[in-house]
Scaffold this motif. Structure first.
Motif: not given
Length: 224
Positions: A87, A111, A109
């Motif tokens: 992450t 992932v 973000s």
């Protein structure tokens, strides 16, 4: 070009269960978020329990390289491969609403899930370490001594392909309830930004050593 490449496929693991409208799978968005940082969190399972470690990373095309030590347990177990979740998160603002419930954070973000493999080919390993150094400070790899055989033996690099990937972003102001609009509490966004200070030479640096051009004001600082 990245902007014309197909988006990353949506799978049962990379589609969020909340705020799905904030998810993104296009490569330009994912790559920009990854290229904007250099510290990730590497998650894996050790002895039946989850472990998350911070480590340095860099992107090269559709590959992430993760830096580590050969003494690291996840890296020792990365042959033939180890299931990981990586992450990367940037905080762009603190969102203050009139109610405590609606306080939030503006963020970007990514992932990445998949199987990571230890890089064993010496030439790929050396190239990956150059990518890692230049990702943090562009131009630095060519302006430093390369790792010797002993140092390379003590350094581990993981390779993780960008296949099962998702981005998630929040922008904008607070989502106050209509009935709270007249409350006397301040509501808005406090921007958050990362900055760089002036370079500080080492204590044993020779006085006549010039500051490299890539460290002078206005030069690119890599991830930001």
């Amino acid at each position: 070009m990245e902007t014309t490449a197909p988006p990353y496929p949506q799978t049962g693991r990379n589609v969020p269960t909340r705020a799905r409208e904030r998810a993104a799978y296009d490569r330009a968005t994912v790559h920009a978020i990854l290229d904007g940082g250099y510290v990730c969190h590497l998650g894996y399972v050790r002895d039946g329990a989850p472990v998350v470690l911070p480590t340095l990373y860099a992107r090269s095309g559709e590959t992430l390289y993760l830096h580590g030590s050969t003494g690291s347990r996840p890296l020792r177990g990365a042959d033939p491969g180890v299931a990981v979740c990586v992450t990367v998160t940037h905080v762009d603002g603190l969102v203050l609403a009139r109610s405590a419930f609606h306080h939030s954070i503006n963020y970007r973000s990514v992932v990445v899930q998949g199987t990571a493999y230890q890089v064993t080919d010496p030439r790929e390993k050396a190239a990956a370490l150059d990518v890692l150094v230049d990702h943090v400070v562009p131009g630095r790899a060519a302006d430093s001594r390369p790792a010797n055989a002993k140092e390379l033996a003590a350094t581990a690099v993981l390779r993780l392909e960008l296949a099962e990937v998702s981005a998630k972003l929040r922008t904008g102001g607070p989502n106050d309830e209509p009935e709270d609009a007249q409350l006397p509490h301040w509501s808005g966004v406090i921007p958050v930004a990362t900055g760089y200070g002036a370079p500080i030479p080492a204590a044993d640096q020779a006085a006549e050593t010039p500051l490299p051009d890539y460290l002078k004001p206005g030069a690119p600082r890599g991830a930001a």
